[in-house]
Design a protein around this motif. Structure first.
Motif, PDB file in Angstrom:
ATOM      1  N   TRP A  21       0.840  -1.185   0.000  1.00  0.00           N
ATOM      2  CA  TRP A  21       0.000   0.000   0.000  1.00  0.00           C
ATOM      3  C   TRP A  21       0.880   1.242   0.000  1.00  0.00           C
ATOM      4  CZ3 TRP A  21      -0.518  -3.873   3.665  1.00  0.00           C
ATOM      5  CH2 TRP A  21      -1.704  -4.605   3.688  1.00  0.00           C
ATOM      6  N   VAL A  22       0.261   2.399  -0.263  1.00  0.00           N
ATOM      7  CA  VAL A  22       0.927   3.687  -0.082  1.00  0.00           C
ATOM      8  C   VAL A  22       0.111   4.486   0.921  1.00  0.00           C
ATOM      9  CG1 VAL A  22       1.481   5.900  -1.181  1.00  0.00           C
ATOM     10  CG2 VAL A  22       2.034   3.762  -2.345  1.00  0.00           C
ATOM     11  N   ASP A  23       0.798   5.053   1.895  1.00  0.00           N
ATOM     12  CA  ASP A  23       0.185   5.953   2.877  1.00  0.00           C
ATOM     13  C   ASP A  23       0.548   7.365   2.436  1.00  0.00           C
ATOM     14  OD1 ASP A  23      -0.397   7.596   5.051  1.00  0.00           O
ATOM     15  OD2 ASP A  23       0.242   6.122   6.540  1.00  0.00           O
ATOM     16  N   HIS A  24      -0.379   8.042   1.765  1.00  0.00           N
ATOM     17  CA  HIS A  24      -0.114   9.382   1.235  1.00  0.00           C
ATOM     18  C   HIS A  24       0.093  10.407   2.353  1.00  0.00           C
ATOM     19  CE1 HIS A  24      -0.752   8.691  -3.082  1.00  0.00           C
ATOM     20  NE2 HIS A  24      -1.574   7.726  -2.675  1.00  0.00           N
ATOM     21  N   ALA A  25      -0.632  10.269   3.442  1.00  0.00           N
ATOM     22  CA  ALA A  25      -0.525  11.233   4.536  1.00  0.00           C
ATOM     23  C   ALA A  25       0.868  11.242   5.151  1.00  0.00           C
ATOM     24  CB  ALA A  25      -1.580  10.942   5.609  1.00  0.00           C
ATOM     25  N   ARG A  26       1.498  10.082   5.232  1.00  0.00           N
ATOM     26  CA  ARG A  26       2.824   9.983   5.837  1.00  0.00           C
ATOM     27  C   ARG A  26       3.948   9.899   4.814  1.00  0.00           C
ATOM     28  NH1 ARG A  26       2.747   6.865  11.414  1.00  0.00           N
ATOM     29  NH2 ARG A  26       4.923   7.267  11.039  1.00  0.00           N
ATOM     30  N   GLY A  27       3.576   9.737   3.526  1.00  0.00           N
ATOM     31  CA  GLY A  27       4.594   9.613   2.486  1.00  0.00           C
ATOM     32  C   GLY A  27       5.400   8.343   2.622  1.00  0.00           C
ATOM     33  N   GLU A  28       4.695   7.227   2.852  1.00  0.00           N
ATOM     34  CA  GLU A  28       5.381   5.957   3.090  1.00  0.00           C
ATOM     35  C   GLU A  28       4.786   4.836   2.258  1.00  0.00           C
ATOM     36  OE1 GLU A  28       6.489   6.778   7.759  1.00  0.00           O
ATOM     37  OE2 GLU A  28       4.841   5.445   7.304  1.00  0.00           O
ATOM     38  N   ILE A  29       5.622   3.862   1.947  1.00  0.00           N
ATOM     39  CA  ILE A  29       5.174   2.613   1.341  1.00  0.00           C
ATOM     40  C   ILE A  29       5.012   1.625   2.490  1.00  0.00           C
ATOM     41  CG2 ILE A  29       5.820   0.695  -0.162  1.00  0.00           C
ATOM     42  CD1 ILE A  29       7.416   2.807  -1.817  1.00  0.00           C
ATOM     43  N   VAL A  30       3.865   0.955   2.546  1.00  0.00           N
ATOM     44  CA  VAL A  30       3.561   0.003   3.610  1.00  0.00           C
ATOM     45  C   VAL A  30       3.535  -1.395   2.992  1.00  0.00           C
ATOM     46  CG1 VAL A  30       1.858  -0.690   5.343  1.00  0.00           C
ATOM     47  CG2 VAL A  30       2.192   1.746   4.817  1.00  0.00           C
ATOM     48  N   GLU A  82       6.519   8.791  -5.766  1.00  0.00           N
ATOM     49  CA  GLU A  82       7.297   9.801  -6.470  1.00  0.00           C
ATOM     50  C   GLU A  82       6.403  10.791  -7.203  1.00  0.00           C
ATOM     51  OE1 GLU A  82      11.475   9.451  -8.577  1.00  0.00           O
ATOM     52  OE2 GLU A  82       9.872   8.619  -9.845  1.00  0.00           O
ATOM     53  N   ARG A  83       5.383  10.287  -7.900  1.00  0.00           N
ATOM     54  CA  ARG A  83       4.466  11.183  -8.630  1.00  0.00           C
ATOM     55  C   ARG A  83       3.720  12.116  -7.686  1.00  0.00           C
ATOM     56  NH1 ARG A  83       3.362   6.512 -11.804  1.00  0.00           N
ATOM     57  NH2 ARG A  83       1.513   6.109 -10.549  1.00  0.00           N
ATOM     58  N   ALA A  84       3.405  11.608  -6.506  1.00  0.00           N
ATOM     59  CA  ALA A  84       2.680  12.421  -5.527  1.00  0.00           C
ATOM     60  C   ALA A  84       3.586  13.411  -4.808  1.00  0.00           C
ATOM     61  CB  ALA A  84       1.977  11.512  -4.516  1.00  0.00           C
ATOM     62  N   GLY A  85       4.890  13.303  -5.050  1.00  0.00           N
ATOM     63  CA  GLY A  85       5.842  14.208  -4.403  1.00  0.00           C
ATOM     64  C   GLY A  85       5.950  13.984  -2.914  1.00  0.00           C
ATOM     65  N   LEU A  86       5.766  12.749  -2.507  1.00  0.00           N
ATOM     66  CA  LEU A  86       5.803  12.449  -1.069  1.00  0.00           C
ATOM     67  C   LEU A  86       7.203  12.330  -0.614  1.00  0.00           C
ATOM     68  CD1 LEU A  86       2.837   9.934  -0.984  1.00  0.00           C
ATOM     69  CD2 LEU A  86       2.804  12.350  -0.470  1.00  0.00           C
TER      70      LEU A  86
END
Length: 86
Positions: A21-30, A82-86
């Motif tokens: 998963w991707v956690d957009h709020a934290r900018g992390e891959i889970v 990367e696309r989300a700029g996280l």
């Protein structure tokens, strides 16, 4: 917390499946995957690290195993972050 599902092990059954998963709020891959096991943890603990880095597996961390067949899913997760700029 809201996670963006990226993919699941393509050879999974109905349970015990490595998932990304991707956690957009934290900018992390889970990543959910198999526990590496005590033998691998012991091997990691005895392996040389980068200069100045404390060896071993710190409290609150655990090595996991990810099947190589999931590389495209991990790559997609990296691209999403990367696309989300996280």
């Amino acid at each position: 917390m809201e996670l963006d599902f990226i993919g699941i092990d393509p050879e999974t059954g109905k349970e015990g499946s490595p998932t990304v998963w991707v956690d957009h709020a934290r900018g992390e891959i889970v990543v959910q995957s198999w526990d590496a096991g005590e033998e691998l943890v012991a091997t990691i603990s005895g392996t040389a690290w980068a200069p100045g880095h404390t060896p071993g597996v710190p409290e609150g961390e655990t090595p996991i195993r990810i099947p190589a067949r999931m590389v495209p899913i991990l790559r997609e997760a990296c691209d999403v972050v990367e696309r989300a700029g996280l």
